[in-house]
Design a protein around this motif. Sequence first.
Motif, PDB file in Angstrom:
ATOM      1  N   ALA A 179       0.345  -0.321   3.112  1.00  0.00           N
ATOM      2  CA  ALA A 179      -0.750  -1.212   2.723  1.00  0.00           C
ATOM      3  C   ALA A 179      -0.929  -2.305   3.759  1.00  0.00           C
ATOM      4  N   SER A 180      -2.182  -2.750   3.927  1.00  0.00           N
ATOM      5  CA  SER A 180      -2.490  -3.841   4.847  1.00  0.00           C
ATOM      6  C   SER A 180      -2.916  -5.072   4.060  1.00  0.00           C
ATOM      7  N   PHE A 181      -2.647  -6.245   4.637  1.00  0.00           N
ATOM      8  CA  PHE A 181      -2.955  -7.529   4.008  1.00  0.00           C
ATOM      9  C   PHE A 181      -3.616  -8.440   5.043  1.00  0.00           C
ATOM     10  N   ASP A 182      -4.578  -9.238   4.589  1.00  0.00           N
ATOM     11  CA  ASP A 182      -5.235 -10.153   5.520  1.00  0.00           C
ATOM     12  C   ASP A 182      -4.362 -11.377   5.774  1.00  0.00           C
ATOM     13  N   GLU A 183      -4.841 -12.300   6.589  1.00  0.00           N
ATOM     14  CA  GLU A 183      -4.030 -13.459   6.978  1.00  0.00           C
ATOM     15  C   GLU A 183      -3.761 -14.407   5.821  1.00  0.00           C
ATOM     16  N   ASN A 184      -4.466 -14.219   4.697  1.00  0.00           N
ATOM     17  CA  ASN A 184      -4.195 -15.001   3.486  1.00  0.00           C
ATOM     18  C   ASN A 184      -3.275 -14.277   2.518  1.00  0.00           C
ATOM     19  N   GLY A 185      -2.778 -13.105   2.939  1.00  0.00           N
ATOM     20  CA  GLY A 185      -1.854 -12.343   2.109  1.00  0.00           C
ATOM     21  C   GLY A 185      -2.516 -11.480   1.053  1.00  0.00           C
ATOM     22  N   LYS A 186      -3.831 -11.277   1.139  1.00  0.00           N
ATOM     23  CA  LYS A 186      -4.556 -10.464   0.159  1.00  0.00           C
ATOM     24  C   LYS A 186      -4.610  -9.013   0.602  1.00  0.00           C
ATOM     25  N   LEU A 187      -4.341  -8.092  -0.334  1.00  0.00           N
ATOM     26  CA  LEU A 187      -4.339  -6.668  -0.020  1.00  0.00           C
ATOM     27  C   LEU A 187      -5.725  -6.204   0.401  1.00  0.00           C
ATOM     28  N   LEU A 188      -5.777  -5.475   1.515  1.00  0.00           N
ATOM     29  CA  LEU A 188      -7.035  -4.925   2.013  1.00  0.00           C
ATOM     30  C   LEU A 188      -7.162  -3.446   1.679  1.00  0.00           C
ATOM     31  N   PHE A 189      -6.247  -2.620   2.220  1.00  0.00           N
ATOM     32  CA  PHE A 189      -6.279  -1.172   2.008  1.00  0.00           C
ATOM     33  C   PHE A 189      -4.875  -0.674   1.673  1.00  0.00           C
ATOM     34  N   LEU A 190      -4.825   0.420   0.938  1.00  0.00           N
ATOM     35  CA  LEU A 190      -3.548   1.087   0.647  1.00  0.00           C
ATOM     36  C   LEU A 190      -3.752   2.588   0.715  1.00  0.00           C
ATOM     37  N   GLN A 191      -2.806   3.274   1.345  1.00  0.00           N
ATOM     38  CA  GLN A 191      -2.845   4.728   1.458  1.00  0.00           C
ATOM     39  C   GLN A 191      -1.492   5.312   1.043  1.00  0.00           C
ATOM     40  N   GLU A 192      -1.533   6.522   0.475  1.00  0.00           N
ATOM     41  CA  GLU A 192      -0.316   7.190   0.030  1.00  0.00           C
ATOM     42  C   GLU A 192      -0.228   8.587   0.626  1.00  0.00           C
ATOM     43  N   ASP A 193       1.010   9.061   0.832  1.00  0.00           N
ATOM     44  CA  ASP A 193       1.230  10.404   1.350  1.00  0.00           C
ATOM     45  C   ASP A 193       2.709  10.746   1.194  1.00  0.00           C
ATOM     46  N   VAL A 194       3.013  12.061   1.145  1.00  0.00           N
ATOM     47  CA  VAL A 194       4.419  12.468   1.093  1.00  0.00           C
ATOM     48  C   VAL A 194       5.142  12.102   2.382  1.00  0.00           C
ATOM     49  N   GLY A 195       4.416  11.965   3.477  1.00  0.00           N
ATOM     50  CA  GLY A 195       5.009  11.578   4.748  1.00  0.00           C
ATOM     51  C   GLY A 195       4.759  10.109   5.026  1.00  0.00           C
ATOM     52  N   ARG A 196       5.817   9.355   5.324  1.00  0.00           N
ATOM     53  CA  ARG A 196       5.641   7.923   5.576  1.00  0.00           C
ATOM     54  C   ARG A 196       4.772   7.678   6.807  1.00  0.00           C
ATOM     55  N   HIS A 197       4.913   8.546   7.828  1.00  0.00           N
ATOM     56  CA  HIS A 197       4.087   8.388   9.024  1.00  0.00           C
ATOM     57  C   HIS A 197       2.634   8.748   8.739  1.00  0.00           C
ATOM     58  N   ASN A 198       2.388   9.693   7.831  1.00  0.00           N
ATOM     59  CA  ASN A 198       1.017  10.033   7.444  1.00  0.00           C
ATOM     60  C   ASN A 198       0.361   8.886   6.690  1.00  0.00           C
ATOM     61  N   ALA A 199       1.124   8.237   5.805  1.00  0.00           N
ATOM     62  CA  ALA A 199       0.576   7.093   5.072  1.00  0.00           C
ATOM     63  C   ALA A 199       0.140   6.000   6.045  1.00  0.00           C
ATOM     64  N   MET A 200       0.948   5.775   7.081  1.00  0.00           N
ATOM     65  CA  MET A 200       0.596   4.779   8.099  1.00  0.00           C
ATOM     66  C   MET A 200      -0.636   5.212   8.881  1.00  0.00           C
ATOM     67  N   ASP A 201      -0.702   6.475   9.274  1.00  0.00           N
ATOM     68  CA  ASP A 201      -1.877   6.964  10.004  1.00  0.00           C
ATOM     69  C   ASP A 201      -3.137   6.865   9.154  1.00  0.00           C
ATOM     70  N   LYS A 202      -3.031   7.185   7.868  1.00  0.00           N
ATOM     71  CA  LYS A 202      -4.185   7.064   6.980  1.00  0.00           C
ATOM     72  C   LYS A 202      -4.659   5.617   6.897  1.00  0.00           C
ATOM     73  N   LEU A 203      -3.710   4.696   6.816  1.00  0.00           N
ATOM     74  CA  LEU A 203      -4.056   3.276   6.730  1.00  0.00           C
ATOM     75  C   LEU A 203      -4.742   2.807   8.008  1.00  0.00           C
ATOM     76  N   ILE A 204      -4.186   3.168   9.150  1.00  0.00           N
ATOM     77  CA  ILE A 204      -4.786   2.775  10.430  1.00  0.00           C
ATOM     78  C   ILE A 204      -6.153   3.435  10.597  1.00  0.00           C
ATOM     79  N   GLY A 205      -6.266   4.707  10.198  1.00  0.00           N
ATOM     80  CA  GLY A 205      -7.546   5.398  10.280  1.00  0.00           C
ATOM     81  C   GLY A 205      -8.605   4.762   9.397  1.00  0.00           C
TER      82      GLY A 205
END
Length: 283
Positions: A179-205
């Motif tokens: 999950a990503s958070f803005d500079e005020n600590g508020k959640l922006l996006f969240l992605q899930e996947d069986v692979g931790r690296h896939n979850a990160m790629d989905k979030l960045i994408g």
Amino acid sequence: MQLATGIKSKIVLHIRNGNQEKKADAIACEEPLEIKLAFGPAGQREHRSLAITMRTPGQDEVLALGFLFTEGIIGRATEVTGIRHVGQALSPESAENILLVELSPDTPVDFEQLNRHFYTSSSCGVCGKASIEMLRTVNLYYPQQGFPVFSLSQILSFQQQMSGKQNLFDQTGGIHAAASFDENGKLLFLQEDVGRHNAMDKLIGQTLRFGQFPMRNQAIMVSGRLSFELVQKAAMAGVPLLAAVGAPSSLAVELAESHGMTLIGFLRGKRFNVYCGQERVKL
């Protein structure tokens, strides 16, 4: 109950306190996705298979965007002109499993220079890469020095904000999240996947797709541990602070330090450890 995309139901034997019962259980899907590239000038387009990754179906387009970025193949979303499924899955009830990514005619791709075999599994995002040294050399953005600064209350709220959004985990208990958070600590996006690296790629994408890039004023929190490849992916996106529920590896800490990142582990309840970059944590 209606099962979400990425979840299958299976009758299993439940044993509780010596009692047994057969009942339906929700299981996180894990299926192969082949990513193909279409590239080259008009009239000379080539189609090449780039990678196969084991992923949870759903959000395949942002997964491909994030994967291409963190592999250094694209530097911005506009270099991708189209993404579509082009193949059928292994079973009728599954999602399509071949994704074609169309690159703009002026986006260069040199498969020889990539010099790696892109096979990843749900447990390891570095499998198949020619060397760790190659990972170190590919970087598009760097975090800004000492910015932004997050308060203790903001950092401690990350996990709580995530827990209310992890729908696949709530149903299966077998899924990673980023999950990503803005500079005020508020959640922006969240992605899930069986692979931790896939979850990160989905979030960045997803962040690429919505134009909130680079991620120099955002923090990321992931479930599980902090591995080398997660730090590498976050650093490429310019992420200044990366946190996790679990522990970091020694290589993850070394890489975070070399990129000027803040690395936080064991973020649970009201506690966490700062492994480097404490200047971004307001005490």
